[in-house]
Design a protein around this motif. Sequence first.
Motif, mmCIF file in Angstrom:
data_model
loop_
_atom_site.group_PDB
_atom_site.id
_atom_site.type_symbol
_atom_site.label_atom_id
_atom_site.label_comp_id
_atom_site.label_asym_id
_atom_site.label_seq_id
_atom_site.Cartn_x
_atom_site.Cartn_y
_atom_site.Cartn_z
ATOM 1 N N GLY A 181 71.536 -52.155 19.155
ATOM 2 C CA GLY A 181 72.473 -51.041 19.250
ATOM 3 C C GLY A 181 71.783 -49.738 18.888
ATOM 4 N N GLN A 182 72.348 -49.011 17.934
ATOM 5 C CA GLN A 182 71.752 -47.745 17.507
ATOM 6 C C GLN A 182 70.508 -47.932 16.654
ATOM 7 O OE1 GLN A 182 72.820 -44.327 18.077
ATOM 8 N NE2 GLN A 182 73.854 -45.348 19.776
ATOM 9 N N ASN A 183 70.387 -49.110 16.011
ATOM 10 C CA ASN A 183 69.214 -49.420 15.193
ATOM 11 C C ASN A 183 68.969 -48.351 14.131
ATOM 12 O OD1 ASN A 183 66.975 -50.941 14.390
ATOM 13 N ND2 ASN A 183 65.594 -49.913 15.809
ATOM 14 N N LEU A 184 70.050 -47.877 13.516
ATOM 15 C CA LEU A 184 69.942 -46.847 12.485
ATOM 16 C C LEU A 184 69.564 -47.501 11.157
ATOM 17 C CD1 LEU A 184 70.421 -43.737 12.081
ATOM 18 C CD2 LEU A 184 72.642 -44.360 11.149
ATOM 19 N N GLY A 185 68.534 -46.997 10.506
ATOM 20 C CA GLY A 185 68.080 -47.569 9.244
ATOM 21 C C GLY A 185 69.117 -47.405 8.139
ATOM 22 N N TYR A 186 69.243 -48.421 7.313
ATOM 23 C CA TYR A 186 70.207 -48.378 6.212
ATOM 24 C C TYR A 186 69.929 -47.216 5.264
ATOM 25 C CZ TYR A 186 72.175 -52.984 7.360
ATOM 26 O OH TYR A 186 72.816 -54.036 7.967
ATOM 27 N N ARG A 187 68.681 -46.831 5.121
ATOM 28 C CA ARG A 187 68.330 -45.752 4.200
ATOM 29 C C ARG A 187 68.794 -44.387 4.697
ATOM 30 N NH1 ARG A 187 64.311 -47.651 0.459
ATOM 31 N NH2 ARG A 187 63.791 -49.816 0.922
ATOM 32 N N HIS A 188 69.276 -44.359 5.934
ATOM 33 C CA HIS A 188 69.825 -43.116 6.491
ATOM 34 C C HIS A 188 71.361 -43.076 6.392
ATOM 35 C CE1 HIS A 188 66.032 -41.657 8.243
ATOM 36 N NE2 HIS A 188 65.762 -42.935 8.437
ATOM 37 N N ILE A 189 71.926 -44.024 5.645
ATOM 38 C CA ILE A 189 73.376 -44.123 5.534
ATOM 39 C C ILE A 189 73.782 -44.027 4.068
ATOM 40 C CG2 ILE A 189 75.428 -45.522 6.019
ATOM 41 C CD1 ILE A 189 73.776 -46.964 8.186
ATOM 42 N N THR A 190 74.813 -43.221 3.794
ATOM 43 C CA THR A 190 75.341 -43.063 2.439
ATOM 44 C C THR A 190 76.823 -43.401 2.418
ATOM 45 O OG1 THR A 190 73.760 -41.300 1.904
ATOM 46 C CG2 THR A 190 75.737 -41.437 0.536
ATOM 47 N N ILE A 191 77.211 -44.192 1.423
ATOM 48 C CA ILE A 191 78.632 -44.479 1.191
ATOM 49 C C ILE A 191 79.056 -43.747 -0.077
ATOM 50 C CG2 ILE A 191 80.254 -46.242 0.401
ATOM 51 C CD1 ILE A 191 79.151 -48.158 2.349
ATOM 52 N N SER A 192 80.166 -43.038 0.017
ATOM 53 C CA SER A 192 80.708 -42.332 -1.145
ATOM 54 C C SER A 192 81.964 -43.049 -1.636
ATOM 55 C CB SER A 192 81.056 -40.889 -0.770
ATOM 56 O OG SER A 192 81.681 -40.227 -1.848
ATOM 57 N N THR A 193 82.060 -43.229 -2.950
ATOM 58 C CA THR A 193 83.239 -43.870 -3.527
ATOM 59 C C THR A 193 83.691 -43.138 -4.779
ATOM 60 O OG1 THR A 193 84.109 -45.926 -4.505
ATOM 61 C CG2 THR A 193 81.767 -45.483 -4.816
ATOM 62 N N CYS A 194 84.985 -43.165 -5.021
ATOM 63 C CA CYS A 194 85.519 -42.561 -6.250
ATOM 64 C C CYS A 194 85.364 -43.504 -7.443
ATOM 65 C CB CYS A 194 86.976 -42.151 -6.064
ATOM 66 S SG CYS A 194 88.102 -43.516 -5.757
ATOM 67 N N GLY A 195 84.903 -44.742 -7.170
ATOM 68 C CA GLY A 195 84.622 -45.646 -8.284
ATOM 69 C C GLY A 195 85.426 -46.933 -8.282
ATOM 70 N N LEU A 196 85.469 -47.636 -7.149
ATOM 71 C CA LEU A 196 86.126 -48.947 -7.098
ATOM 72 C C LEU A 196 85.113 -49.989 -7.595
ATOM 73 C CD1 LEU A 196 88.117 -48.851 -3.727
ATOM 74 C CD2 LEU A 196 88.842 -48.181 -6.009
ATOM 75 N N VAL A 197 85.134 -50.213 -8.881
ATOM 76 C CA VAL A 197 84.077 -50.976 -9.551
ATOM 77 C C VAL A 197 83.833 -52.362 -8.952
ATOM 78 C CG1 VAL A 197 83.440 -52.070 -11.740
ATOM 79 C CG2 VAL A 197 84.182 -49.677 -11.705
ATOM 80 N N PRO A 198 84.872 -53.199 -8.734
ATOM 81 C CA PRO A 198 84.595 -54.534 -8.168
ATOM 82 C C PRO A 198 83.887 -54.472 -6.818
ATOM 83 C CG PRO A 198 86.837 -54.425 -9.034
ATOM 84 C CD PRO A 198 86.309 -53.027 -9.038
#
Length: 349
Positions: A181-198
């Motif tokens: 597919g797009q073959n986008l590297g994981y290091r080029h992706i950011t996930i933002s969270t407010c802090g769902l600890v589990p």
Amino acid sequence: MSNIDLKSLEMEELEEVFIRLGEKKYRAHQTFKWIHQKMVSSINNITELPQGLRDKLNLNYNISKLKIVQRLDSKFDDTSKYLFMLDDRNIIESVLMKYKHGVSVCLSTQVGCRMGCEFCASTKGGLVRSLLPGEILEQFYQIQKDQGYKVTNIVLMGSGEPLDNYDNVLKFLKIIHDDEGQNLGYRHITISTCGLVPKIYDLADEEIPINLSISLHSPFDEERKKIMPIANRHSIYEIIEACYYYINKTKRRITFEYTLIYGVNDKKEDALEIVKLLKGMLCHVNLIPLNRIKEFIHTKSDEEAIRNFKDILIKNGINTTIRREMGADVNAACGQLRRDYIKNQNPFN
């Protein structure tokens, strides 16, 4: 059988679709490439498949497609804000940002949000529903097609809490990373969270080397509870413990997003408490001037307070930057453009 979105299926799932139709697995690979490399939005456009097979697929399957309702281009910087309409007529938004190091898109993962952060426009109407993997992907594909060039970085920091839509977001990550597919590297992706600890622990256990960003916004639990309801469920200590676990599992640096609010979280003691929390951690602090919404009575910190805050962190060994304000003239903050559009469509809301 209800209509199933082929764009939301990983390769193995797509192979199962064609096996059930009495076809060979290679048809799945052909279809996957057409959907995720050529970015087609209709089964009929996959001309490598025989017409009869396309007809069979059309009976029970579809390819999700978003309609661009509005695009606003900033006059001040290289930012474009997109408003998309989903098949069910719900509205989401995405942002394209051009930097010297590449082109980034900020994508939504939900229609609305239920996290309730006081300073965020996305959450004011509550959560409508979570997005399918194909609907998250389609934002990326539509922007690339509209702009006519390759996007190099993805931030899941638009409307919604990505870890509140965990399974669909995980499938999105695997599909966009697939080398067919797009073959986008994981290091080029950011996930933002407010802090769902589990869910931070769950994501760490996947051992996918993506970047994790934590919306901190206060180093004190009681103050954080006033602006972020999630703080009533998970303490800062629990979040920090989860972050260390994530770093150990993925070897990736964590970013702490910190929106500076005048008189609320921009004092010297706030900065010094952050130093205590983060000293020695593989991390980075990104200071964000508040983008004000009408429901939030507070204003952003002045430039001197922001600089002083940054200086305290840096002098104490905390890697810190100030986020450049982009797209101010196109409502680039999460949720603002969507809310304006919905209000204009129904002024009695």
